[in-house]
Design a protein around this motif. Structure first.
Motif, PDB file in Angstrom:
ATOM      1  N   ILE A  20      13.610  12.379  13.609  1.00 18.52           N
ATOM      2  CA  ILE A  20      13.686  11.413  11.567  1.00 18.52           C
ATOM      3  C   ILE A  20      13.249  11.706  10.829  1.00 18.52           C
ATOM      4  O   ILE A  20      13.142  11.838   9.511  1.00 18.52           O
ATOM      5  CB  ILE A  20      13.739  10.127  12.182  1.00 18.52           C
ATOM      6  N   LYS A  21      11.831  12.214  11.452  1.00 22.21           N
ATOM      7  CA  LYS A  21      10.967  12.565  10.493  1.00 22.21           C
ATOM      8  C   LYS A  21      11.034  14.100   9.458  1.00 22.21           C
ATOM      9  O   LYS A  21      10.355  13.800   8.666  1.00 22.21           O
ATOM     10  CB  LYS A  21       9.330  12.765  10.891  1.00 22.21           C
ATOM     11  N   ALA A  22      10.905  15.006  11.023  1.00 19.55           N
ATOM     12  CA  ALA A  22      11.762  15.745  10.780  1.00 19.55           C
ATOM     13  C   ALA A  22      13.073  15.516   8.829  1.00 19.55           C
ATOM     14  O   ALA A  22      13.042  16.801   8.220  1.00 19.55           O
ATOM     15  CB  ALA A  22      12.217  17.076  10.999  1.00 19.55           C
ATOM     16  N   LYS A  26      13.245  16.886   5.131  1.00 17.21           N
ATOM     17  CA  LYS A  26      13.721  17.866   4.343  1.00 17.21           C
ATOM     18  C   LYS A  26      14.484  17.663   3.765  1.00 17.21           C
ATOM     19  O   LYS A  26      14.632  18.040   1.735  1.00 17.21           O
ATOM     20  CB  LYS A  26      14.744  18.507   5.105  1.00 17.21           C
ATOM     21  N   PHE A  27      14.929  16.598   3.074  1.00 17.62           N
ATOM     22  CA  PHE A  27      15.551  15.270   2.278  1.00 17.62           C
ATOM     23  C   PHE A  27      14.682  15.749   0.793  1.00 17.62           C
ATOM     24  O   PHE A  27      14.780  15.891   0.147  1.00 17.62           O
ATOM     25  CB  PHE A  27      15.903  13.932   2.295  1.00 17.62           C
ATOM     26  N   ILE A  28      13.285  15.013   1.184  1.00 15.70           N
ATOM     27  CA  ILE A  28      12.695  15.234   0.070  1.00 15.70           C
ATOM     28  C   ILE A  28      11.694  16.551  -0.316  1.00 15.70           C
ATOM     29  O   ILE A  28      11.609  16.748  -2.208  1.00 15.70           O
ATOM     30  CB  ILE A  28      10.668  15.038   0.345  1.00 15.70           C
ATOM     31  N   LEU A  29      11.974  17.618   0.833  1.00 21.74           N
ATOM     32  CA  LEU A  29      11.732  18.709   0.357  1.00 21.74           C
ATOM     33  C   LEU A  29      13.044  19.187  -0.911  1.00 21.74           C
ATOM     34  O   LEU A  29      12.907  19.971  -2.063  1.00 21.74           O
ATOM     35  CB  LEU A  29      11.986  19.537   1.029  1.00 21.74           C
ATOM     36  N   PHE A  30      13.938  19.044  -0.414  1.00 20.80           N
ATOM     37  CA  PHE A  30      15.536  19.128  -1.701  1.00 20.80           C
ATOM     38  C   PHE A  30      15.525  18.438  -2.306  1.00 20.80           C
ATOM     39  O   PHE A  30      15.948  19.405  -3.741  1.00 20.80           O
ATOM     40  CB  PHE A  30      16.895  19.081  -0.387  1.00 20.80           C
ATOM     41  N   GLY A  31      14.849  17.305  -2.469  1.00 25.44           N
ATOM     42  CA  GLY A  31      14.629  16.774  -3.700  1.00 25.44           C
ATOM     43  C   GLY A  31      13.859  17.696  -4.760  1.00 25.44           C
ATOM     44  O   GLY A  31      13.931  17.201  -5.686  1.00 25.44           O
ATOM     45  N   VAL A  32      12.766  17.653  -4.018  1.00 24.76           N
ATOM     46  CA  VAL A  32      11.651  17.830  -5.422  1.00 24.76           C
ATOM     47  C   VAL A  32      12.472  19.921  -5.970  1.00 24.76           C
ATOM     48  O   VAL A  32      11.888  19.657  -7.385  1.00 24.76           O
ATOM     49  CB  VAL A  32      10.163  18.525  -4.221  1.00 24.76           C
ATOM     50  N   ILE A  33      13.337  20.334  -5.165  1.00 19.75           N
ATOM     51  CA  ILE A  33      13.483  21.242  -5.810  1.00 19.75           C
ATOM     52  C   ILE A  33      14.716  21.035  -5.940  1.00 19.75           C
ATOM     53  O   ILE A  33      14.775  21.919  -7.626  1.00 19.75           O
ATOM     54  CB  ILE A  33      14.023  22.100  -4.139  1.00 19.75           C
ATOM     55  N   LEU A  34      15.480  19.921  -6.337  1.00 20.35           N
ATOM     56  CA  LEU A  34      16.070  19.810  -7.263  1.00 20.35           C
ATOM     57  C   LEU A  34      15.962  19.365  -8.894  1.00 20.35           C
ATOM     58  O   LEU A  34      16.430  20.070  -8.980  1.00 20.35           O
ATOM     59  CB  LEU A  34      17.320  18.699  -6.670  1.00 20.35           C
ATOM     60  N   LEU A  35      14.958  18.746  -8.427  1.00 22.05           N
ATOM     61  CA  LEU A  35      14.188  17.962  -9.845  1.00 22.05           C
ATOM     62  C   LEU A  35      13.311  19.404 -10.476  1.00 22.05           C
ATOM     63  O   LEU A  35      13.563  19.203 -11.780  1.00 22.05           O
ATOM     64  CB  LEU A  35      13.011  16.907 -10.169  1.00 22.05           C
TER      65      LEU A  35
END
Length: 125
Positions: A20-22, A26-35
């Motif tokens: 769950i943490k992983a 991944k979602f946080i990293l994806f959001g940062v890259i998208l931003l």
């Protein structure tokens, strides 16, 4: 045996928490890259509009087209006149075509622009 079974359940629970943490990371990293990508596109658009990036003037003679598509006001006329002044200095802009598609506006602003056009046509058609 109960001890082994409970140990196995603890490992499964820890593995589930780790997954769950992983996934969250991944979602946080994806959001940062998208931003960052959205920000990059925004910066490029701002630079294009400012004329510092990717825009170039025509190098051959051309006819500049000015489309009046708003209500004629003093502020709008001043904006158009400043653009026309820059065209006056441009040697490649041989003529200026003005298209009036306006819903009307201020008679005094129209009169001011008429006087400006009479003077403008002395230097450029």
């Amino acid at each position: 045996m109960d001890n082994l079974y409970s140990e196995s359940e603890k490992l499964k629970a820890e593995l589930k928490v780790f997954k769950i943490k992983a996934t969250k990371e991944k979602f946080i990293l994806f959001g940062v890259i998208l931003l960052l990508l959205v920000e990059l596109v925004f910066v490029i658009n701002v630079l294009k509009k400012s004329g510092l990036f990717g825009e170039s003037k025509p190098t051959n003679p051309y006819v500049a087209v000015i489309n009046f598509n708003k209500e004629i006001t003093v502020d709008y006329i001043n904006q158009i006149e400043s653009k026309m002044e820059s065209l006056k200095e441009d040697k490649d802009a041989k003529e200026v075509l003005i298209i009036f598609n306006t819903p009307g506006g201020s008679p005094s602003a129209s009169d001011e622009f008429n006087a400006y056009l009479k003077d403008y046509t002395k230097t450029k058609k």
